[in-house]
Design an enzyme around this catalytic site. Structure first.
Site, PDB file in Angstrom:
ATOM      1  CG  ASP A  10      -6.054  10.920  -5.708  1.00  0.00           C
ATOM      2  OD1 ASP A  10      -5.323  10.687  -6.704  1.00  0.00           O
ATOM      3  OD2 ASP A  10      -5.851  10.411  -4.580  1.00  0.00           O
ATOM      4  CG  ASP A  15      -6.989   8.499  -2.249  1.00  0.00           C
ATOM      5  OD1 ASP A  15      -6.706   7.751  -3.205  1.00  0.00           O
ATOM      6  OD2 ASP A  15      -6.395   9.573  -2.007  1.00  0.00           O
ATOM      7  CG  ASN A  39      -6.057   7.711  -7.726  1.00  0.00           C
ATOM      8  OD1 ASN A  39      -4.961   7.445  -8.219  1.00  0.00           O
ATOM      9  ND2 ASN A  39      -6.289   7.696  -6.427  1.00  0.00           N
ATOM     10  CB  THR A 125      -3.760  10.616   0.279  1.00  0.00           C
ATOM     11  OG1 THR A 125      -5.171  10.858   0.113  1.00  0.00           O
ATOM     12  CG2 THR A 125      -3.412  10.546   1.750  1.00  0.00           C
ATOM     13  CG  PHE A 166      -0.435   8.994  -9.940  1.00  0.00           C
ATOM     14  CD1 PHE A 166      -1.441   9.521  -9.137  1.00  0.00           C
ATOM     15  CD2 PHE A 166      -0.625   8.973 -11.310  1.00  0.00           C
ATOM     16  CE1 PHE A 166      -2.618  10.013  -9.693  1.00  0.00           C
ATOM     17  CE2 PHE A 166      -1.799   9.456 -11.880  1.00  0.00           C
ATOM     18  CZ  PHE A 166      -2.800   9.978 -11.068  1.00  0.00           C
ATOM     19  CG  ASN A 167      -0.415  11.115  -5.020  1.00  0.00           C
ATOM     20  OD1 ASN A 167      -1.336  10.930  -5.814  1.00  0.00           O
ATOM     21  ND2 ASN A 167      -0.378  10.555  -3.812  1.00  0.00           N
ATOM     22  CG  HIS A 240       0.216   3.567  -2.372  1.00  0.00           C
ATOM     23  ND1 HIS A 240       1.530   3.209  -2.610  1.00  0.00           N
ATOM     24  CD2 HIS A 240      -0.508   3.059  -3.395  1.00  0.00           C
ATOM     25  CE1 HIS A 240       1.594   2.539  -3.741  1.00  0.00           C
ATOM     26  NE2 HIS A 240       0.372   2.422  -4.248  1.00  0.00           N
ATOM     27  CG  ASP A 241      -3.510   7.382  -0.514  1.00  0.00           C
ATOM     28  OD1 ASP A 241      -4.467   7.461  -1.308  1.00  0.00           O
ATOM     29  OD2 ASP A 241      -2.339   7.674  -0.835  1.00  0.00           O
TER      30      ASP A 241
HETATM   31  O1  RIB Z   1       1.322   6.543  -6.223  1.00  0.00           O
HETATM   32  C1  RIB Z   1       0.298   6.171  -5.334  1.00  0.00           C
HETATM   33  C2  RIB Z   1      -0.593   7.336  -5.037  1.00  0.00           C
HETATM   34  O2  RIB Z   1      -1.220   7.775  -6.242  1.00  0.00           O
HETATM   35  C3  RIB Z   1      -1.758   6.982  -4.089  1.00  0.00           C
HETATM   36  O3  RIB Z   1      -2.118   8.113  -3.360  1.00  0.00           O
HETATM   37  C4  RIB Z   1      -2.863   6.617  -5.040  1.00  0.00           C
HETATM   38  O4  RIB Z   1      -4.161   6.800  -4.458  1.00  0.00           O
HETATM   39  C5  RIB Z   1      -2.637   7.616  -6.137  1.00  0.00           C
HETATM   40  O5  RIB Z   1      -3.236   8.843  -5.747  1.00  0.00           O
HETATM   41 CA    CA Z   2      -4.444   8.913  -3.464  1.00  0.00          CA
END
Ligand code: RIB
Ligand code: CA
Length: 312
Positions: A10, A15, A39, A125, A166-167, A240-241
């Site tokens: 996303d 990403d 996102n 991701t 979040f994801n 993160h990703d």
């Molecule tokens: O919480 C972080 C994740 O949520 C990452 O993958 C960021 O790109 C969002 O998608």
């Molecule tokens: Ca992401």
């Protein structure tokens, strides 16, 4: 032999770097990219995936759009972190010259899994909606999936609610389906992704490459740093990703733990939490590999090298 990979993402600033890393490193074969609402809307995340591939000269990797909302519940986006475009910071001129594949994400996932001679590693991701939908619609394709290496969840606190990352929060039912699928899953949650912050030193190393792509990456990280400072008070944003693809490239950079991971679906204040049983107290089978530590210097070297490789 390179690891055959499909990214489900996303984009999203982090990403975007995962796309660069997967495309650049010779030990990964990037077969396809599918996008999902997360996102930003799926229209925007798909355009952003095309933009990243266009600027980085990544050609011949089909990009298809997936689900625009979770399996259940309302859609949630993160414009407070990634901006209105989902990839704020750089100015992207015009239409990307990388097309959108006319198939939807599920058709591209299915076709790619069936066409590849060996099982393929899925690297989601974003919210896990596409992956869950694929497993529900085509259970027979599980045999074509080597492993699912995902960014999501946490062994500790969340980032969107106190309990949920979040994801996973975007689509808890999808995450539950994936984690209970019986497929091998490696999970990189906030507890380990927060160990890789894009500090000013990292940004300076990328800027020193002096290419249009490195300039774009600096703009992405500068914007990402501004929103992470504003929203979370972070001194530098966690990328993160790319821990997902970095682990495929060099597992020695990581320490993992094997644990039972369950998703809270009903909690009033805890829906979307990943409950990671690190000490085996639940009696549930410990079937998920959970990222616990990463060698941050080694990780950033992979990122800088990828930008150098693609930057020309
Ligand atoms: O919480 C972080 C994740 O949520 C990452 O993958 C960021 O790109 C969002 O998608
Ligand atoms: Ca992401």
């Amino acid at each position: 032999m390179p690891v055959p990979v499909i990214l489900d993402c996303d984009p999203g600033h982090d990403d975007a770097f995962n796309i660069l890393l997967a495309a650049a490193h010779p030990s990964v074969q990037l077969l396809a990219i599918t996008t999902v609402a997360g996102n930003q809307t799926v229209e925007k995340t798909t355009l952003n995936a095309r933009r990243v591939c266009s600027v980085a000269g990544i050609r011949g990797v089909p990009i298809a759009a997936g689900r625009d909302r979770p399996l259940h519940g309302p859609r949630r986006i993160a414009e407070n972190i990634h901006g209105d475009s989902g990839l704020d910071g750089p100015g992207f001129a015009g239409e990307p010259d990388v097309p959108q594949d006319p198939r939807g994400a599920l058709a591209l996932l299915r076709d790619t899994l069936l066409a590849h001679p060996t099982p393929v590693t899925l690297v989601p991701t974003g919210p896990l909606t596409n992956i869950a939908a694929l497993l529900l619609a085509h259970p027979e394709l599980a045999a074509r999936i080597e492993r699912i290496v995902l960014m999501g969840g946490s062994t500790g606190r969340g980032n969107t609610t106190p309990a949920a990352e979040f994801n996973v929060l975007c689509d808890p039912e999808a995450a539950d389906i994936v984690l209970r699928s019986g497929l091998p899953v490696t999970m990189f949650g906030l507890n380990v992704t927060h160990q890789v912050r894009a500090t000013p030193d990292v940004v300076a190393r990328i800027a020193a490459l002096g290419t249009p792509l490195s300039g774009l990456c600096v703009d992405l990280l500068t914007y990402f740093a501004s929103t992470y400072r504003e929203v979370y008070g972070f001194d530098a944003p966690p990328l993160h990703d790319p821990l997902t693809v970095a682990h495929l490239i060099d597992p020695s950079l990581f320490r993992l733990a094997r644990a039972a991971v369950t998703v809270e679906l009903n909690g009033t204040y805890t829906r979307g939490a990943t409950v990671v049983d690190l000490h085996g107290v639940t009696g549930l089978p410990a079937e998920t590999d959970v990222g616990m530590q990463v060698d941050a210097d080694g990780f950033w070297q992979l990122i800088v090298d990828a930008v150098r490789t693609l930057g020309g």
